[in-house]
Design an enzyme around this catalytic site. Structure first.
Site, PDB file in Angstrom:
ATOM      1  N   ASN A 131      12.695  -3.578  -1.677  1.00 34.00           N
ATOM      2  CA  ASN A 131      11.408  -4.159  -1.293  1.00 34.00           C
ATOM      3  C   ASN A 131      10.931  -3.728   0.089  1.00 34.00           C
ATOM      4  OD1 ASN A 131       9.291  -6.449  -1.093  1.00 34.00           O
ATOM      5  ND2 ASN A 131      10.710  -6.894   0.584  1.00 34.00           N
ATOM      6  N   ARG A 173      15.158  -8.216  11.426  1.00 33.75           N
ATOM      7  CA  ARG A 173      15.082  -9.466  12.198  1.00 33.75           C
ATOM      8  C   ARG A 173      16.169 -10.437  11.729  1.00 33.75           C
ATOM      9  NH1 ARG A 173       8.714 -10.077  11.413  1.00 33.75           N
ATOM     10  NH2 ARG A 173       9.310  -9.006   9.499  1.00 33.75           N
ATOM     11  N   GLY A 205      14.456  -6.156   3.114  1.00 35.79           N
ATOM     12  CA  GLY A 205      13.217  -6.740   3.647  1.00 35.79           C
ATOM     13  C   GLY A 205      13.071  -8.199   3.266  1.00 35.79           C
ATOM     14  N   ALA A 206      14.165  -8.948   3.447  1.00 33.67           N
ATOM     15  CA  ALA A 206      14.153 -10.377   3.044  1.00 33.67           C
ATOM     16  C   ALA A 206      13.706 -11.281   4.196  1.00 33.67           C
ATOM     17  CB  ALA A 206      15.545 -10.787   2.564  1.00 33.67           C
ATOM     18  N   GLU A 220       2.976 -10.485   5.828  1.00 35.37           N
ATOM     19  CA  GLU A 220       2.801  -9.893   7.161  1.00 35.37           C
ATOM     20  C   GLU A 220       2.363  -8.433   7.069  1.00 35.37           C
ATOM     21  OE1 GLU A 220       6.304 -10.651   9.548  1.00 35.37           O
ATOM     22  OE2 GLU A 220       6.198 -12.793   9.145  1.00 35.37           O
ATOM     23  N   PHE A 221       2.129  -7.988   5.840  1.00 35.68           N
ATOM     24  CA  PHE A 221       1.803  -6.583   5.569  1.00 35.68           C
ATOM     25  C   PHE A 221       0.666  -6.051   6.457  1.00 35.68           C
ATOM     26  CE2 PHE A 221      -0.706  -3.484   3.089  1.00 35.68           C
ATOM     27  CZ  PHE A 221       0.264  -2.550   2.769  1.00 35.68           C
ATOM     28  N   TYR A 260       0.476   6.264   3.094  1.00 33.57           N
ATOM     29  CA  TYR A 260       1.037   5.049   2.489  1.00 33.57           C
ATOM     30  C   TYR A 260       0.987   5.147   0.961  1.00 33.57           C
ATOM     31  CZ  TYR A 260       1.788   0.319   0.907  1.00 33.57           C
ATOM     32  OH  TYR A 260       2.289  -0.770   0.235  1.00 33.57           O
ATOM     33  N   GLY A 283       7.480 -12.117   3.710  1.00 28.98           N
ATOM     34  CA  GLY A 283       6.683 -11.754   2.542  1.00 28.98           C
ATOM     35  C   GLY A 283       7.414 -11.779   1.212  1.00 28.98           C
TER      36      GLY A 283
HETATM   37  P1  NDP Z   1       5.946  -7.886   5.020  1.00 30.74           P
HETATM   38  O1  NDP Z   1       5.524  -7.125   6.220  1.00 30.74           O
HETATM   39  O2  NDP Z   1       5.698  -9.348   4.985  1.00 30.74           O
HETATM   40  O3  NDP Z   1       7.502  -7.619   4.748  1.00 30.74           O
HETATM   41  C1  NDP Z   1       8.062  -6.341   4.883  1.00 30.74           C
HETATM   42  C2  NDP Z   1       9.573  -6.440   4.913  1.00 30.74           C
HETATM   43  O4  NDP Z   1      10.106  -5.118   5.016  1.00 30.74           O
HETATM   44  C3  NDP Z   1      10.086  -7.237   6.103  1.00 30.74           C
HETATM   45  O5  NDP Z   1      11.107  -8.087   5.683  1.00 30.74           O
HETATM   46  C4  NDP Z   1      10.641  -6.166   7.030  1.00 30.74           C
HETATM   47  O6  NDP Z   1      11.783  -6.664   7.720  1.00 30.74           O
HETATM   48  C5  NDP Z   1      11.082  -5.100   6.027  1.00 30.74           C
HETATM   49  N1  NDP Z   1      11.174  -3.782   6.664  1.00 30.74           N
HETATM   50  C6  NDP Z   1      10.180  -2.997   7.117  1.00 30.74           C
HETATM   51  N2  NDP Z   1      10.677  -1.886   7.675  1.00 30.74           N
HETATM   52  C7  NDP Z   1      12.030  -1.971   7.567  1.00 30.74           C
HETATM   53  C8  NDP Z   1      13.106  -1.138   7.978  1.00 30.74           C
HETATM   54  N3  NDP Z   1      12.913   0.034   8.620  1.00 30.74           N
HETATM   55  N4  NDP Z   1      14.377  -1.536   7.711  1.00 30.74           N
HETATM   56  C9  NDP Z   1      14.596  -2.699   7.083  1.00 30.74           C
HETATM   57  N5  NDP Z   1      13.620  -3.539   6.668  1.00 30.74           N
HETATM   58  C10 NDP Z   1      12.353  -3.170   6.928  1.00 30.74           C
HETATM   59  O7  NDP Z   1       5.212  -7.164   3.787  1.00 30.74           O
HETATM   60  P2  NDP Z   1       5.275  -7.417   2.197  1.00 30.74           P
HETATM   61  O8  NDP Z   1       6.205  -8.480   1.845  1.00 30.74           O
HETATM   62  O9  NDP Z   1       3.878  -7.510   1.736  1.00 30.74           O
HETATM   63  O10 NDP Z   1       5.828  -5.996   1.746  1.00 30.74           O
HETATM   64  C11 NDP Z   1       6.988  -5.817   0.968  1.00 30.74           C
HETATM   65  C12 NDP Z   1       6.821  -4.556   0.143  1.00 30.74           C
HETATM   66  O11 NDP Z   1       5.736  -4.726  -0.754  1.00 30.74           O
HETATM   67  C13 NDP Z   1       6.542  -3.292   0.934  1.00 30.74           C
HETATM   68  O12 NDP Z   1       7.270  -2.227   0.374  1.00 30.74           O
HETATM   69  C14 NDP Z   1       5.036  -3.089   0.739  1.00 30.74           C
HETATM   70  O13 NDP Z   1       4.678  -1.746   0.853  1.00 30.74           O
HETATM   71  C15 NDP Z   1       4.874  -3.602  -0.676  1.00 30.74           C
HETATM   72  N6  NDP Z   1       3.542  -4.025  -1.067  1.00 30.74           N
HETATM   73  C16 NDP Z   1       2.824  -4.933  -0.328  1.00 30.74           C
HETATM   74  C17 NDP Z   1       1.580  -5.316  -0.746  1.00 30.74           C
HETATM   75  C18 NDP Z   1       0.729  -6.251   0.037  1.00 30.74           C
HETATM   76  O14 NDP Z   1      -0.512  -6.218  -0.114  1.00 30.74           O
HETATM   77  N7  NDP Z   1       1.284  -7.110   0.855  1.00 30.74           N
HETATM   78  C19 NDP Z   1       1.009  -4.821  -2.014  1.00 30.74           C
HETATM   79  C20 NDP Z   1       1.828  -3.847  -2.687  1.00 30.74           C
HETATM   80  C21 NDP Z   1       3.059  -3.504  -2.233  1.00 30.74           C
HETATM   81  P3  NDP Z   1      12.088  -6.452   9.281  1.00 30.74           P
HETATM   82  O15 NDP Z   1      10.781  -6.202   9.966  1.00 30.74           O
HETATM   83  O16 NDP Z   1      12.757  -7.731   9.694  1.00 30.74           O
HETATM   84  O17 NDP Z   1      13.019  -5.295   9.298  1.00 30.74           O
HETATM   85  C1  8X3 Z   2      -0.518  -2.721  -0.556  1.00 30.66           C
HETATM   86  C2  8X3 Z   2      -1.746  -2.810  -1.355  1.00 30.66           C
HETATM   87  O1  8X3 Z   2      -4.098  -1.883  -1.593  1.00 30.66           O
HETATM   88  O2  8X3 Z   2      -3.424  -2.669   0.595  1.00 30.66           O
HETATM   89  O3  8X3 Z   2       0.354  -1.816  -1.123  1.00 30.66           O
HETATM   90  O4  8X3 Z   2      -2.550  -0.626  -0.252  1.00 30.66           O
HETATM   91  S1  8X3 Z   2      -3.011  -1.954  -0.612  1.00 30.66           S
END
Ligand code: NDP
Ligand code: 8X3
Length: 255
Positions: A84, A35, A9-10, A186-187, A150, A13
């Site tokens: 990630n 992507r 997931g690089a 982008e979460f 989730y 985010g």
């Molecule tokens: P983003 O949506 O910005 O990034 C998510 C990344 O995961 C993207 O690079 C995406 O890449 C990749 N991804 C998703 N599905 C797949 C798949 N099936 N195969 C390969 N890659 C995948 O979100 P964040 O950076 O915020 O999230 C990263 C992690 O942190 C997640 O596990 C999320 O649950 C966790 N997290 C996020 C929080 C938040 O509030 N933002 C808080 C706590 C945890 P692509 O779409 O190009 O495949």
């Molecule tokens: C993402 C944080 O609180 O939106 O893991 O679920 S929260």
């Protein structure tokens, strides 16, 4: 010696910020995501850093196996796996939520994370060296309305991280679970299926964590002395806290 980090997931985010953090420190990078154009952009940005970019959907076990099998010379000894990649989909109550969304979260956050771990771990054990950094969440500890599946996937990540440590007690391999709270990436755009206004409203009037904050923590846990294992990091922005336990009182207004 130059170390190698594999980050899932690089493309966005936290993962992207981790890639930039480790690249700045001169690590070799294996970066993955669906992507591919974004991975190529990352490679272009750090021309001098060895970067192996792989378009990968972590839900596809065959593709994960092939990625690990086909790692080129110089990228085979993964020192750190940052598990990630992940997502939340929807915020509906359990009685209304989409089963397809639930399956997607389970397939990505649980099964995909297991695939990467299982495929990369044998080489770490053979070398008696390595570190698995899992991206959990505060949602794996604290429930909130609509967090149903989730949060449950992140509870899996928490317990899986702990159980990995027990299995690996005879090795020097480290396992860390990072549990971030409210963070802007982008979460929420993904969670609300592309509805940017709805996503923006999540962060309105707050100062959320930034992906660079998480990348700093990921880098820190991997660079403490080798006899130290940071098992868990729970991190929230200052504007966030836990709510009280809920009590429902009959109001006569239905639901
Ligand atoms: P983003 O949506 O910005 O990034 C998510 C990344 O995961 C993207 O690079 C995406 O890449 C990749 N991804 C998703 N599905 C797949 C798949 N099936 N195969 C390969 N890659 C995948 O979100 P964040 O950076 O915020 O999230 C990263 C992690 O942190 C997640 O596990 C999320 O649950 C966790 N997290 C996020 C929080 C938040 O509030 N933002 C808080 C706590 C945890 P692509 O779409 O190009 O495949
Ligand atoms: C993402 C944080 O609180 O939106 O893991 O679920 S929260």
């Amino acid at each position: 010696m130059q170390k190698t980090v594999c980050i899932t997931g690089a493309t966005s985010g936290f993962g992207r910020a981790c890639a930039e953090r480790f690249a700045a420190e001169g690590w070799r990078l294996v970066v993955t995501g669906r992507r591919v154009e974004r991975l190529e952009e990352l490679r272009g940005q750090y021309g001098a850093v060895p970067i192996h970019a792989v378009g990968l959907d972590i839900r596809d076990l065959g593709a994960v196996e092939a990625m690990v099998r086909d790692l080129p010379e110089g990228f085979r000894d993964i020192d750190v796996l940052v598990n990630n990649a992940g997502l939340a989909l929807g915020l509906e109550g359990a009685h209304r939520a989409s089963l397809a969304d639930w399956e997607s979260m389970i397939d990505t956050n649980i099964k995909g994370l297991c695939y990467l771990t299982r495929c990369l771990l044998p080489a770490m054990v053979a070398r008696n060296r390595g570190h698995i950094v899992n991206m959990g969440s505060i949602a794996g500890t604290y429930p909130y309305p609509g967090g149903n599946v989730y949060g449950a996937t992140k509870a899996f990540v928490k317990q899986f991280s702990r159980n990995l440590l027990t299995d690996l007690i005879h090795t020097k391999i480290r396992v860390t679970n990072i549990e971030p709270g409210l963070s802007e990436s982008e979460f929420s755009i993904v969670r609300f299926h592309g509805d940017k206004d709805k996503a923006d409203s999540v962060y309105k009037g707050t100062q959320p964590l930034r992906p660079v904050d998480i990348a700093e923590i990921v880098h820190w846990v991997t660079t403490v002395p080798p006899h130290v294992n940071i098992c868990t990091v729970e991190v929230m922005p200052v504007c966030q806290s836990c709510g009280p336990l809920a009590v429902h009182r009959e109001s006569g207004s239905g639901e």
